[in-house]
Motif scaffolding. Structure first.
Motif, PDB file in Angstrom:
ATOM      1  N   ALA A 172       0.734  -1.015   0.073  1.00  0.00           N
ATOM      2  CA  ALA A 172       0.159  -0.002   0.170  1.00  0.00           C
ATOM      3  C   ALA A 172       0.843   1.330  -0.107  1.00  0.00           C
ATOM      4  CB  ALA A 172      -0.892  -0.029   1.313  1.00  0.00           C
ATOM      5  N   ALA A 173       1.876   1.352   0.920  1.00  0.00           N
ATOM      6  CA  ALA A 173       2.876   2.609   0.816  1.00  0.00           C
ATOM      7  C   ALA A 173       3.559   2.747  -0.391  1.00  0.00           C
ATOM      8  CB  ALA A 173       3.647   2.272   1.913  1.00  0.00           C
ATOM      9  N   SER A 174       3.976   1.634  -1.163  1.00  0.00           N
ATOM     10  CA  SER A 174       4.886   1.816  -2.397  1.00  0.00           C
ATOM     11  C   SER A 174       3.987   2.184  -3.222  1.00  0.00           C
ATOM     12  CB  SER A 174       5.483   0.615  -2.655  1.00  0.00           C
ATOM     13  OG  SER A 174       4.616  -0.506  -3.159  1.00  0.00           O
ATOM     14  N   ALA A 221      -3.518  16.937   0.221  1.00  0.00           N
ATOM     15  CA  ALA A 221      -2.441  15.858  -0.005  1.00  0.00           C
ATOM     16  C   ALA A 221      -2.674  14.574   0.884  1.00  0.00           C
ATOM     17  CB  ALA A 221      -1.077  16.582   0.228  1.00  0.00           C
ATOM     18  N   ARG A 222      -2.139  13.375   0.434  1.00  0.00           N
ATOM     19  CA  ARG A 222      -2.289  12.222   1.208  1.00  0.00           C
ATOM     20  C   ARG A 222      -1.062  12.057   2.259  1.00  0.00           C
ATOM     21  NH1 ARG A 222      -2.417   8.742  -4.330  1.00  0.00           N
ATOM     22  NH2 ARG A 222      -3.256   6.910  -2.634  1.00  0.00           N
ATOM     23  N   LEU A 223      -1.111  11.665   3.072  1.00  0.00           N
ATOM     24  CA  LEU A 223      -0.316  11.461   4.126  1.00  0.00           C
ATOM     25  C   LEU A 223       0.326   9.938   4.328  1.00  0.00           C
ATOM     26  CD1 LEU A 223       1.578  12.271   6.343  1.00  0.00           C
ATOM     27  CD2 LEU A 223      -0.383  12.141   7.909  1.00  0.00           C
ATOM     28  N   VAL A 224       1.583   9.417   4.272  1.00  0.00           N
ATOM     29  CA  VAL A 224       2.237   8.471   4.694  1.00  0.00           C
ATOM     30  C   VAL A 224       2.960   8.568   5.998  1.00  0.00           C
ATOM     31  CG1 VAL A 224       3.867   6.436   4.248  1.00  0.00           C
ATOM     32  CG2 VAL A 224       2.354   7.341   2.333  1.00  0.00           C
ATOM     33  N   GLN A 278      -4.873  11.152  10.437  1.00  0.00           N
ATOM     34  CA  GLN A 278      -4.936  11.560   9.283  1.00  0.00           C
ATOM     35  C   GLN A 278      -3.989  10.832   8.128  1.00  0.00           C
ATOM     36  OE1 GLN A 278      -3.986  16.081   9.151  1.00  0.00           O
ATOM     37  NE2 GLN A 278      -3.352  15.588  11.435  1.00  0.00           N
ATOM     38  N   ALA A 279      -3.430   9.775   8.637  1.00  0.00           N
ATOM     39  CA  ALA A 279      -2.542   8.959   7.717  1.00  0.00           C
ATOM     40  C   ALA A 279      -3.443   8.190   6.696  1.00  0.00           C
ATOM     41  CB  ALA A 279      -1.494   8.233   8.480  1.00  0.00           C
ATOM     42  N   GLU A 280      -2.977   8.058   5.524  1.00  0.00           N
ATOM     43  CA  GLU A 280      -3.703   7.046   4.606  1.00  0.00           C
ATOM     44  C   GLU A 280      -3.053   5.843   4.709  1.00  0.00           C
ATOM     45  OE1 GLU A 280      -4.124   6.425  -0.227  1.00  0.00           O
ATOM     46  OE2 GLU A 280      -4.300   8.387   0.413  1.00  0.00           O
ATOM     47  N   VAL A 281      -1.637   5.733   5.011  1.00  0.00           N
ATOM     48  CA  VAL A 281      -0.986   4.764   5.340  1.00  0.00           C
ATOM     49  C   VAL A 281      -0.165   5.034   6.618  1.00  0.00           C
ATOM     50  CG1 VAL A 281       1.039   3.017   4.495  1.00  0.00           C
ATOM     51  CG2 VAL A 281      -0.588   4.241   2.872  1.00  0.00           C
ATOM     52  N   LEU A 282      -0.447   3.923   7.489  1.00  0.00           N
ATOM     53  CA  LEU A 282       0.378   4.056   8.597  1.00  0.00           C
ATOM     54  C   LEU A 282       1.223   2.970   9.254  1.00  0.00           C
ATOM     55  CD1 LEU A 282       0.701   5.560  11.506  1.00  0.00           C
ATOM     56  CD2 LEU A 282      -1.356   4.344  12.407  1.00  0.00           C
TER      57      LEU A 282
END
Length: 313
Positions: free
Chosen positions: A161-163, A245-248, A261-265
């Motif tokens: 998901a992060a990549s 903006a999206r957040l990792v 707030q993170a889309e990927v934690l």
């Protein structure tokens, strides 16, 4: 701080707590011991919960109220960095020629300290050497255990998901706190070789404002946020998220306030604190993120062009 019994207890019970009490623990550990030394109402306000919710936490921990908890904090808290704490536990550290040594002590490269007292210097040098060896063994074991836990916590779906986010974004902006900014810098240096549009968030408020002005829903912010959590990073992320903006987020076991707030934690386990700081674990996470992202991008041609250009410049 990990050797403080109260802080250790807070960290141990954290995973078992309901959300409101977790918020109290995050505030306490983020600003330990100072957050515990004000009023119960002030602590509850900082955590965004009610005073009764805070009271329930201290009842659950077995204290006879908030006042008893504060007394325990005063008795056991140490206002020291992990580096200070680590160095303070190295036996014989002052026998190595540091300020405060006995007159006549000197250190020779490749030899034991030599003093005007004769063989006493050799004995203190041997004790110091034993202490350093013991400290190194302990640090190595802490690193080994922490890295094993960190790598075990990184599931393939999480890295996938992060990549995907890092590979598909129009631009990637990374930032961190006082030490974790080094991991953010490493991410960007390597990611910029794999794809265009990879940048480190600048330091000044004016430069950050110009970045935020251009952000949108196809852009990604990667934040490394560890205790004590960075207010500057929080402000930038809030502004970036307001623009879409999206957040990792890469954070610790207690979770940065940015976690919601993170889309990927990516949450490192508690063991990943490291003997001094969690930087080695942050870099390990970053390495795997880069490998997973490279697999998606297949950047062989870009890397070959980059190498060729480097040779000509």
């Amino acid at each position: 701080m990990d050797n403080d019994p109260v802080a250790a207890r807070l960290g141990a019970v954290y995973p078992e707590l309901p959300p409101g009490e977790r918020a109290i623990v995050r505030v306490l550990l983020d600003d330990y011991p100072f957050a515990a030394l004000g009023s119960l109402r002030a602590l509850a306000e900082r955590a965004g919960v009610s005073p009764p919710t805070a009271s329930r936490l201290f009842d659950r921990l077995g204290y006879g109220g908030f006042a008893d908890f504060q007394a325990a904090v005063r008795d056991g808290a140490r206002d020291r960095s992990r580096l200070h704490e680590f160095v303070a536990h190295v036996p014989g550290a002052r026998a190595l020629g540091a300020p405060g040594d006995a007159p006549g002590t000197r250190v020779l490269a490749g030899s034991d300290p030599v003093t005007a007292a004769g063989t006493s210097g050799a004995r203190s040098g041997a004790e110091a050497g034993d202490g350093v060896i013991s400290a190194l063994a302990r640090a190595a074991e802490d690193l080994r255990t922490g890295l094993e836990g960190t790598l075990a916590s990184l599931s393939e779906p999480l890295l996938d998901a992060a990549s995907a986010v890092l590979a598909e974004a129009r631009s990637v902006w990374a930032l961190g706190g006082p030490l974790s900014e080094l991991a953010a810098e490493y991410l960007i240096r390597q990611l910029a070789s794999l794809r265009p549009g990879a940048h480190r968030v600048p330091d000044s408020a004016q430069a950050r404002a110009r970045v935020v002005l251009e952000l949108g829903g196809s852009d990604v912010v990667v934040a490394y946020d560890f205790r004590r959590y960075s207010p500057a990073a929080a402000r930038f992320v809030a502004a970036a998220r307001a623009r879409g903006a999206r957040l990792v987020l890469v954070t610790d076991a207690w979770e940065s306030p940015l976690a919601a707030q993170a889309e990927v934690l990516i949450r490192l386990p508690r063991e990943a604190a490291g003997p001094i700081a969690p930087l080695a674990h942050e870099i390990a996470v970053t390495e795997l993120l880069l490998v997973a992202t490279a697999a998606r991008l297949a950047p062989a041609r870009r890397l070959a062009d980059l190498d060729a250009l480097t040779q000509t410049l």
